[in-house]
Design a protein around this motif. Structure first.
Motif, mmCIF file in Angstrom:
data_model
loop_
_atom_site.group_PDB
_atom_site.id
_atom_site.type_symbol
_atom_site.label_atom_id
_atom_site.label_comp_id
_atom_site.label_asym_id
_atom_site.label_seq_id
_atom_site.Cartn_x
_atom_site.Cartn_y
_atom_site.Cartn_z
ATOM 1 N N THR A 108 -85.828 60.371 -3.690
ATOM 2 C CA THR A 108 -84.381 59.511 -2.609
ATOM 3 C C THR A 108 -84.181 61.137 -2.400
ATOM 4 O OG1 THR A 108 -83.112 58.060 -1.688
ATOM 5 C CG2 THR A 108 -82.919 59.031 -3.933
ATOM 6 N N VAL B 224 -77.087 62.597 -6.777
ATOM 7 C CA VAL B 224 -76.000 61.447 -7.321
ATOM 8 C C VAL B 224 -74.922 61.539 -6.151
ATOM 9 C CG1 VAL B 224 -75.446 59.771 -8.662
ATOM 10 C CG2 VAL B 224 -77.196 61.230 -9.168
ATOM 11 N N ARG C 195 -75.648 49.671 -7.273
ATOM 12 C CA ARG C 195 -76.708 48.721 -7.173
ATOM 13 C C ARG C 195 -76.833 47.938 -7.578
ATOM 14 N NH1 ARG C 195 -80.706 52.977 -8.184
ATOM 15 N NH2 ARG C 195 -78.743 53.468 -5.827
ATOM 16 N N GLY D 87 -80.090 49.389 -3.234
ATOM 17 C CA GLY D 87 -81.508 49.342 -3.886
ATOM 18 C C GLY D 87 -82.643 48.582 -3.336
ATOM 19 N N ILE E 60 -80.652 55.644 -0.988
ATOM 20 C CA ILE E 60 -80.390 54.678 -2.001
ATOM 21 C C ILE E 60 -78.907 53.627 -2.766
ATOM 22 C CG2 ILE E 60 -81.594 52.487 -4.012
ATOM 23 C CD1 ILE E 60 -83.724 55.173 -4.461
ATOM 24 N N VAL F 111 -86.097 54.556 -9.313
ATOM 25 C CA VAL F 111 -86.580 56.009 -9.443
ATOM 26 C C VAL F 111 -87.492 56.889 -9.641
ATOM 27 C CG1 VAL F 111 -85.183 57.558 -7.306
ATOM 28 C CG2 VAL F 111 -84.561 55.211 -8.167
ATOM 29 N N ASN G 136 -78.817 59.687 -3.775
ATOM 30 C CA ASN G 136 -78.321 58.122 -4.654
ATOM 31 C C ASN G 136 -76.914 57.490 -4.929
ATOM 32 O OD1 ASN G 136 -79.306 56.193 -6.552
ATOM 33 N ND2 ASN G 136 -80.948 57.990 -7.694
ATOM 34 N N LYS G 137 -77.071 56.711 -4.909
ATOM 35 C CA LYS G 137 -75.560 55.593 -5.249
ATOM 36 C C LYS G 137 -75.247 54.734 -6.143
ATOM 37 C CE LYS G 137 -73.549 55.787 -0.233
ATOM 38 N NZ LYS G 137 -72.965 54.254 0.813
ATOM 39 N N PRO G 138 -75.998 55.528 -7.310
ATOM 40 C CA PRO G 138 -76.515 54.633 -8.665
ATOM 41 C C PRO G 138 -75.157 53.713 -8.456
ATOM 42 C CG PRO G 138 -75.561 56.205 -9.440
ATOM 43 C CD PRO G 138 -75.253 56.748 -7.964
ATOM 44 N N THR H 18 -84.504 61.617 -7.024
ATOM 45 C CA THR H 18 -83.170 61.532 -6.764
ATOM 46 C C THR H 18 -82.942 63.879 -5.992
ATOM 47 O OG1 THR H 18 -83.096 60.293 -7.840
ATOM 48 C CG2 THR H 18 -81.038 61.638 -6.785
#
Ligand code: IMP
Ligand code: MG
Length: 172
Positions: A125, A145, A133, A103, A100, A139, A128-130, A142
Protein backbone atom coordinates in the motif's frame (compact mmCIF):
# COMPACT_ATOMS: atom_id res chain seq x y z
CA UNK A 1 -15.28 20.18 1.90
CA UNK A 2 -14.21 23.20 -0.07
CA UNK A 3 -11.15 24.48 1.64
CA UNK A 4 -7.48 25.10 1.17
CA UNK A 5 -5.48 21.96 0.46
CA UNK A 6 -2.36 21.41 2.53
CA UNK A 7 0.33 19.19 1.07
CA UNK A 8 0.99 16.21 3.32
CA UNK A 9 3.32 14.28 0.99
CA UNK A 10 4.86 16.11 -1.95
CA UNK A 11 5.12 14.89 -5.51
CA UNK A 12 8.89 14.46 -5.10
CA UNK A 13 8.56 12.52 -1.84
CA UNK A 14 6.04 10.16 -3.46
CA UNK A 15 8.21 9.67 -6.56
CA UNK A 16 11.29 8.90 -4.45
CA UNK A 17 9.48 6.46 -2.20
CA UNK A 18 7.75 4.67 -5.10
CA UNK A 19 11.12 4.25 -6.85
CA UNK A 20 12.57 2.85 -3.62
CA UNK A 21 9.68 0.39 -3.24
CA UNK A 22 10.02 -0.72 -6.87
CA UNK A 23 13.74 -1.30 -6.36
CA UNK A 24 13.19 -3.40 -3.26
CA UNK A 25 10.45 -5.44 -4.95
CA UNK A 26 12.59 -5.94 -8.07
CA UNK A 27 15.30 -7.43 -5.87
CA UNK A 28 12.83 -9.69 -4.05
CA UNK A 29 11.32 -10.95 -7.30
CA UNK A 30 14.57 -11.21 -9.27
CA UNK A 31 14.28 -13.94 -11.91
CA UNK A 32 10.47 -14.01 -11.66
CA UNK A 33 7.56 -12.31 -13.31
CA UNK A 34 5.32 -10.10 -11.21
CA UNK A 35 1.57 -9.82 -11.71
CA UNK A 36 0.39 -6.48 -10.31
CA UNK A 37 -3.25 -6.21 -9.30
CA UNK A 38 -4.58 -2.70 -9.01
CA UNK A 39 -7.70 -1.94 -7.01
CA UNK A 40 -9.59 0.69 -8.99
CA UNK A 41 -9.80 3.52 -8.97
CA UNK A 42 -7.64 4.87 -6.16
CA UNK A 43 -4.57 2.72 -6.76
CA UNK A 44 -4.20 3.49 -10.43
CA UNK A 45 -1.54 6.21 -10.14
CA UNK A 46 0.52 4.25 -7.63
CA UNK A 47 0.30 1.00 -9.61
CA UNK A 48 1.39 2.67 -12.85
CA UNK A 49 4.29 4.55 -11.29
CA UNK A 50 5.43 1.42 -9.49
CA UNK A 51 5.14 -0.68 -12.67
CA UNK A 52 7.26 1.83 -14.59
CA UNK A 53 10.07 1.50 -12.06
CA UNK A 54 10.06 -2.29 -11.75
CA UNK A 55 13.08 -4.07 -13.19
CA UNK A 56 11.46 -7.50 -13.63
CA UNK A 57 8.79 -8.41 -16.20
CA UNK A 58 5.40 -7.11 -15.11
CA UNK A 59 1.84 -7.94 -16.10
CA UNK A 60 -1.14 -6.05 -14.75
CA UNK A 61 -4.79 -6.58 -14.02
CA UNK A 62 -7.52 -4.51 -12.39
CA UNK A 63 -10.48 -5.05 -10.14
CA UNK A 64 -13.16 -2.87 -8.63
CA UNK A 65 -14.88 -3.48 -5.33
CA UNK A 66 -17.56 -1.53 -3.61
CA UNK A 67 -18.10 -1.28 0.07
CA UNK A 68 -21.39 -0.31 1.58
CA UNK A 69 -20.90 1.60 4.77
CA UNK A 70 -21.99 4.75 6.51
CA UNK A 71 -20.33 8.00 5.44
CA UNK A 72 -16.67 7.85 4.54
CA UNK A 73 -15.96 4.59 6.33
CA UNK A 74 -15.98 1.23 4.59
CA UNK A 75 -17.92 -1.72 5.96
CA UNK A 76 -17.20 -5.40 5.99
CA UNK A 77 -19.81 -5.84 3.27
CA UNK A 78 -17.77 -5.78 0.11
CA UNK A 79 -18.87 -6.80 -3.36
CA UNK A 80 -16.90 -7.31 -6.52
CA UNK A 81 -17.99 -4.77 -9.13
CA UNK A 82 -15.42 -5.62 -11.78
CA UNK A 83 -13.47 -8.85 -11.63
CA UNK A 84 -9.98 -9.52 -12.96
CA UNK A 85 -9.68 -10.32 -16.66
CA UNK A 86 -7.21 -13.18 -16.18
CA UNK A 87 -6.82 -16.10 -13.75
CA UNK A 88 -4.02 -15.70 -11.20
CA UNK A 89 -3.39 -19.36 -10.45
CA UNK A 90 0.34 -20.04 -10.24
CA UNK A 91 1.30 -16.38 -10.58
CA UNK A 92 3.39 -14.24 -8.24
CA UNK A 93 0.84 -11.61 -7.41
CA UNK A 94 1.25 -8.25 -5.73
CA UNK A 95 -1.97 -6.61 -4.64
CA UNK A 96 -1.53 -2.86 -4.84
CA UNK A 97 -3.69 -0.59 -2.70
CA UNK A 98 -3.76 3.18 -2.34
CA UNK A 99 -4.60 3.38 1.35
CA UNK A 100 -5.43 1.03 4.19
CA UNK A 101 -7.85 2.49 6.66
CA UNK A 102 -10.03 0.02 8.59
CA UNK A 103 -8.55 -2.84 6.54
CA UNK A 104 -12.00 -4.16 5.60
CA UNK A 105 -11.54 -3.79 1.86
CA UNK A 106 -8.10 -5.30 1.59
CA UNK A 107 -8.84 -8.13 3.95
CA UNK A 108 -11.82 -9.13 1.79
CA UNK A 109 -9.89 -8.82 -1.47
CA UNK A 110 -6.93 -10.72 -0.03
CA UNK A 111 -9.12 -13.70 0.93
CA UNK A 112 -10.89 -13.61 -2.42
CA UNK A 113 -7.59 -13.70 -4.34
CA UNK A 114 -6.02 -16.30 -2.07
CA UNK A 115 -8.79 -18.76 -3.01
CA UNK A 116 -7.69 -18.49 -6.64
CA UNK A 117 -4.37 -20.19 -5.78
CA UNK A 118 -1.68 -17.72 -6.80
CA UNK A 119 1.91 -18.99 -6.36
CA UNK A 120 2.40 -16.10 -3.95
CA UNK A 121 0.40 -13.09 -2.83
CA UNK A 122 1.88 -9.92 -1.38
CA UNK A 123 0.04 -6.86 -0.10
CA UNK A 124 1.45 -3.43 -0.62
CA UNK A 125 0.00 0.00 0.00
CA UNK A 126 1.12 3.54 -0.63
CA UNK A 127 -0.51 4.90 2.51
CA UNK A 128 -1.33 3.27 5.80
CA UNK A 129 -3.43 4.61 8.68
CA UNK A 130 -2.71 1.98 11.36
CA UNK A 131 -4.64 3.89 14.05
CA UNK A 132 -7.87 3.15 12.20
CA UNK A 133 -7.38 -0.59 11.71
CA UNK A 134 -10.35 -2.80 12.60
CA UNK A 135 -9.23 -6.12 11.16
CA UNK A 136 -5.83 -7.76 11.37
CA UNK A 137 -3.85 -7.53 8.17
CA UNK A 138 -0.28 -8.46 7.32
CA UNK A 139 0.89 -5.71 5.03
CA UNK A 140 4.14 -6.57 3.26
CA UNK A 141 5.17 -3.03 2.34
CA UNK A 142 3.92 0.47 3.12
CA UNK A 143 4.94 3.67 1.36
CA UNK A 144 4.02 6.08 4.13
CA UNK A 145 2.40 5.71 7.52
CA UNK A 146 0.06 8.67 7.95
CA UNK A 147 -2.03 10.04 10.82
CA UNK A 148 -5.80 9.57 11.03
CA UNK A 149 -6.75 12.30 8.56
CA UNK A 150 -8.84 12.14 5.40
CA UNK A 151 -6.42 12.56 2.52
CA UNK A 152 -6.89 13.27 -1.17
CA UNK A 153 -4.77 13.26 -4.31
CA UNK A 154 -2.51 10.82 -6.14
CA UNK A 155 -5.56 8.64 -6.83
CA UNK A 156 -7.48 9.32 -3.65
CA UNK A 157 -10.78 11.09 -3.95
CA UNK A 158 -13.31 13.04 -1.99
CA UNK A 159 -16.64 12.55 -3.74
CA UNK A 160 -14.75 11.37 -6.87
CA UNK A 161 -12.76 14.61 -7.09
CA UNK A 162 -9.09 15.50 -6.47
CA UNK A 163 -7.74 12.13 -7.68
CA UNK A 164 -5.57 13.96 -10.22
CA UNK A 165 -3.57 16.00 -7.70
CA UNK A 166 0.10 15.02 -8.08
CA UNK A 167 0.61 15.08 -4.29
CA UNK A 168 -1.23 13.76 -1.24
CA UNK A 169 -3.03 16.51 0.59
CA UNK A 170 -5.44 17.26 3.39
CA UNK A 171 -8.37 19.65 3.01
CA UNK A 172 -8.37 22.24 5.79
P1 IMP B 1 -10.73 0.37 4.35
O1 IMP B 1 -11.56 -0.75 3.82
O2 IMP B 1 -11.40 1.02 5.53
O3 IMP B 1 -9.32 -0.02 4.66
O4 IMP B 1 -10.75 1.51 3.28
C1 IMP B 1 -10.00 1.48 2.17
C2 IMP B 1 -10.58 2.36 1.09
O5 IMP B 1 -11.28 3.50 1.62
C3 IMP B 1 -9.44 2.90 0.27
O6 IMP B 1 -9.14 2.04 -0.79
C4 IMP B 1 -9.99 4.23 -0.18
O7 IMP B 1 -10.73 4.05 -1.36
C5 IMP B 1 -10.92 4.67 0.93
N1 IMP B 1 -10.25 5.59 1.87
C6 IMP B 1 -9.83 5.32 3.12
N2 IMP B 1 -9.25 6.39 3.70
C7 IMP B 1 -9.29 7.37 2.78
C8 IMP B 1 -8.81 8.73 2.76
O8 IMP B 1 -8.22 9.27 3.72
N3 IMP B 1 -9.02 9.41 1.60
C9 IMP B 1 -9.63 8.87 0.52
N4 IMP B 1 -10.09 7.61 0.49
C10 IMP B 1 -9.92 6.87 1.61
MG1 MG C 1 -9.10 2.07 -2.76
Amino acid sequence: MDGKINVLISEKEIADRVAEMAKELSQEYAGKEVHLICILKGSVFFTCELAKRMEVPVTMDFLTVSSYGAGTESSGVITLKKDLDEPIEGKDVILVEDIIDTGNTLSWVYKNLKERNPASLKLITLLNKPDRRKVKLDVDMTGFVIPDKFVIGYGLDYDQKYRNLPYVGVIE
